[in-house]
Write a protein that holds these residues in place. Structure first.
Motif, PDB file in Angstrom:
ATOM      1  N   GLY A   1     -15.475 -48.265 110.630  1.00  0.00           N
ATOM      2  CA  GLY A   1     -16.228 -48.212 109.375  1.00  0.00           C
ATOM      3  C   GLY A   1     -17.303 -47.139 109.375  1.00  0.00           C
ATOM      4  N   GLY A   2     -17.053 -46.058 110.103  1.00  0.00           N
ATOM      5  CA  GLY A   2     -18.004 -44.942 110.069  1.00  0.00           C
ATOM      6  C   GLY A   2     -19.276 -45.220 110.846  1.00  0.00           C
ATOM      7  N   VAL A   3     -19.215 -46.142 111.820  1.00  0.00           N
ATOM      8  CA  VAL A   3     -20.439 -46.408 112.599  1.00  0.00           C
ATOM      9  C   VAL A   3     -20.756 -45.207 113.486  1.00  0.00           C
ATOM     10  N   VAL A   4     -22.033 -45.090 113.795  1.00  0.00           N
ATOM     11  CA  VAL A   4     -22.503 -43.986 114.634  1.00  0.00           C
ATOM     12  C   VAL A   4     -22.691 -44.521 116.049  1.00  0.00           C
ATOM     13  N   ILE A   5     -22.114 -43.846 117.025  1.00  0.00           N
ATOM     14  CA  ILE A   5     -22.341 -44.249 118.420  1.00  0.00           C
ATOM     15  C   ILE A   5     -23.679 -43.653 118.845  1.00  0.00           C
ATOM     16  N   GLY A   6     -24.557 -44.519 119.336  1.00  0.00           N
ATOM     17  CA  GLY A   6     -25.937 -44.104 119.640  1.00  0.00           C
ATOM     18  C   GLY A   6     -25.994 -43.147 120.819  1.00  0.00           C
ATOM     19  N   LEU A   7     -27.041 -42.338 120.799  1.00  0.00           N
ATOM     20  CA  LEU A   7     -27.228 -41.326 121.832  1.00  0.00           C
ATOM     21  C   LEU A   7     -27.338 -41.943 123.222  1.00  0.00           C
ATOM     22  N   GLU A   8     -28.015 -43.123 123.302  1.00  0.00           N
ATOM     23  CA  GLU A   8     -28.202 -43.757 124.616  1.00  0.00           C
ATOM     24  C   GLU A   8     -26.851 -44.153 125.216  1.00  0.00           C
ATOM     25  N   THR A   9     -25.976 -44.686 124.382  1.00  0.00           N
ATOM     26  CA  THR A   9     -24.637 -45.081 124.865  1.00  0.00           C
ATOM     27  C   THR A   9     -23.870 -43.850 125.328  1.00  0.00           C
ATOM     28  N   LEU A  10     -23.940 -42.781 124.530  1.00  0.00           N
ATOM     29  CA  LEU A  10     -23.216 -41.563 124.901  1.00  0.00           C
ATOM     30  C   LEU A  10     -23.759 -41.001 126.216  1.00  0.00           C
ATOM     31  N   ARG A  11     -25.070 -41.064 126.376  1.00  0.00           N
ATOM     32  CA  ARG A  11     -25.664 -40.538 127.626  1.00  0.00           C
ATOM     33  C   ARG A  11     -25.204 -41.362 128.829  1.00  0.00           C
ATOM     34  N   ALA A  12     -25.166 -42.688 128.645  1.00  0.00           N
ATOM     35  CA  ALA A  12     -24.734 -43.558 129.751  1.00  0.00           C
ATOM     36  C   ALA A  12     -23.271 -43.289 130.093  1.00  0.00           C
ATOM     37  N   LEU A  13     -22.478 -43.061 129.063  1.00  0.00           N
ATOM     38  CA  LEU A  13     -21.057 -42.760 129.281  1.00  0.00           C
ATOM     39  C   LEU A  13     -20.911 -41.429 130.028  1.00  0.00           C
TER      40      LEU A  13
END
Ligand SMILES: Cc1ncc(COP(=O)(O)O)c(C=O)c1O
Length: 343
Positions: free
Chosen positions: A145-157
């Motif tokens: 539904g067009g959600v935005v993946i947060g920067l913190e999650t992307l950094r952890a990944l």
């Protein structure tokens, strides 16, 4: 006849008059010889926006994704992504059929990512198993539904990928929307990924075009892969000019689409079919599980009244706001859809 309000997708937009004028005026050359000045300018512009060395113009988002995946996952090795990721679910098996790429998915959780779970799935080199070479994420996430993946999650990944020595790809078909919704600079997203694919032909309103973004070395190889896939175009500057125009004129205005999607979602929320927390950008997913209406019936009834809705599944509908839906169109769509749900 009343004009249709087409909320099926943001890919349905038609080039505006000034975009067409920019296309008509484009300087062109043969892009297979890398001699199209407008394509070259577009590629430089997009690379700079994401803070990478280079970019490559491709006809579609699917081709851009598949070129990128071939850059970072050798044949018979593995890509990890979520079970609803466009790269493995909606690209007709291209990763396997064209790239020889093995893929494994983590359970779809509405765009939320459990980084520990993903890290635990990474397989090392060895004789017995398929080694994992990359993780792909989608920003924004279409099926969520067009959600935005947060920067913190992307950094952890990214940290998990670095620990394992593997690559990260972003399917950024709608990364512009994430940038506008969360205010994260595009270069900040760019820094987190080895490769990105970004689309000009969705929210940005260009008729055609996506780019693969990465290092100069990767993009030189991408050029070769694109040619092998039949994506080497000639006087493509006519198309690239639409992309340049879109980047200069249609990024900031995405905020208007987000406001309209929110208004649509709030108008439909009283019928118990919208999760308002998920409506962050230009998509609204309709969950019809608790209504008497299935998605194909909703789409058919709305179409009779000039409003087009996507039926994504038997009980799932999708509405997308875009450049060609103004406030008057949105009001009409709300009236039509609310009347249908009122019964
Ligand atoms: C998230 C996402 N990635 C990639 C694509 C593929 O783009 P194209 O239709 O240009 O191949 C789409 C298309 O809608 C998409 O939604």
């Amino acid at each position: 006849m009343t004009q249709l309000v087409d909320l099926r997708s943001d890919t349905v937009t038609k080039p505006t008059a000034p975009m067409r004028a920019a296309m008509a005026a484009a300087e062109v050359g043969d892009d297979v010889y890398a001699e199209d000045p407008t394509v070259n300018a577009l590629e430089r512009k997009v690379a700079a926006l994401f803070g990478h060395e280079a970019a490559l113009f491709a006809p579609t988002g699917s081709m851009a994704n598949q070129i990128a995946l071939q850059l970072i996952v050798p044949p018979a090795q593995e890509l990890l992504c979520d079970a609803n990721a466009h790269v493995v679910t909606y690209e007709i098996g291209a990763a396997a059929a064209i790239g020889g790429i093995s893929s494994r998915t983590w359970p779809f959780a509405g765009g939320a990512i459990d980084v520990e779970q993903v890290a635990s799935m990474i397989r090392p080199d060895g004789y017995h198993a398929v080694p994992t070479r990359a993780i792909a994420v989608e920003q924004t996430h279409n099926m969520a539904g067009g959600v935005v993946i947060g920067l913190e999650t992307l950094r952890a990944l990214r940290e998990a990928a670095d620990t394992a020595g593997i690559a990260m790809h972003c399917d950024g078909a709608r990364i512009w929307h994430a940038h506008i919704a969360d205010g994260v600079p595009l270069a900040e997203y760019g820094a987190l990924f080895d490769t990105l694919s970004v689309c000009l032909s969705k929210g940005l309103g260009a008729p055609v075009g996506s780019l693969v973004v990465g290092s100069a070395e990767k993009i030189a190889k991408a050029r070769w892969i694109r040619k092998r896939m039949g994506g080497g175009m000639r006087q493509a500057g006519i198309l690239a000019a639409a992309g340049v125009y879109a980047l200069d004129n249609h990024v900031e205005r995405l905020a208007e689409d987000h406001v309209r999607a929110r208004r649509l979602a709030e108008a439909l929320a009283p019928f118990g079919i919208v999760d308002l927390d998920r409506v962050r950008t230009n998509l609204v997913i309709l969950d019809l599980a608790k209504t008497a209406l299935d998605a194909p019936t909703l789409a058919a009834r709305a179409r009779e009244q000039g409003v087009l809705v996507s039926a994504l599944g038997p009980r799932t509908g999708r509405l997308i706001t875009h450049l060609d839906v103004d406030d008057a169109g949105l009001d009409r769509a709300i009236d039509v859809l609310a009347a249908i749900f009122r019964g």
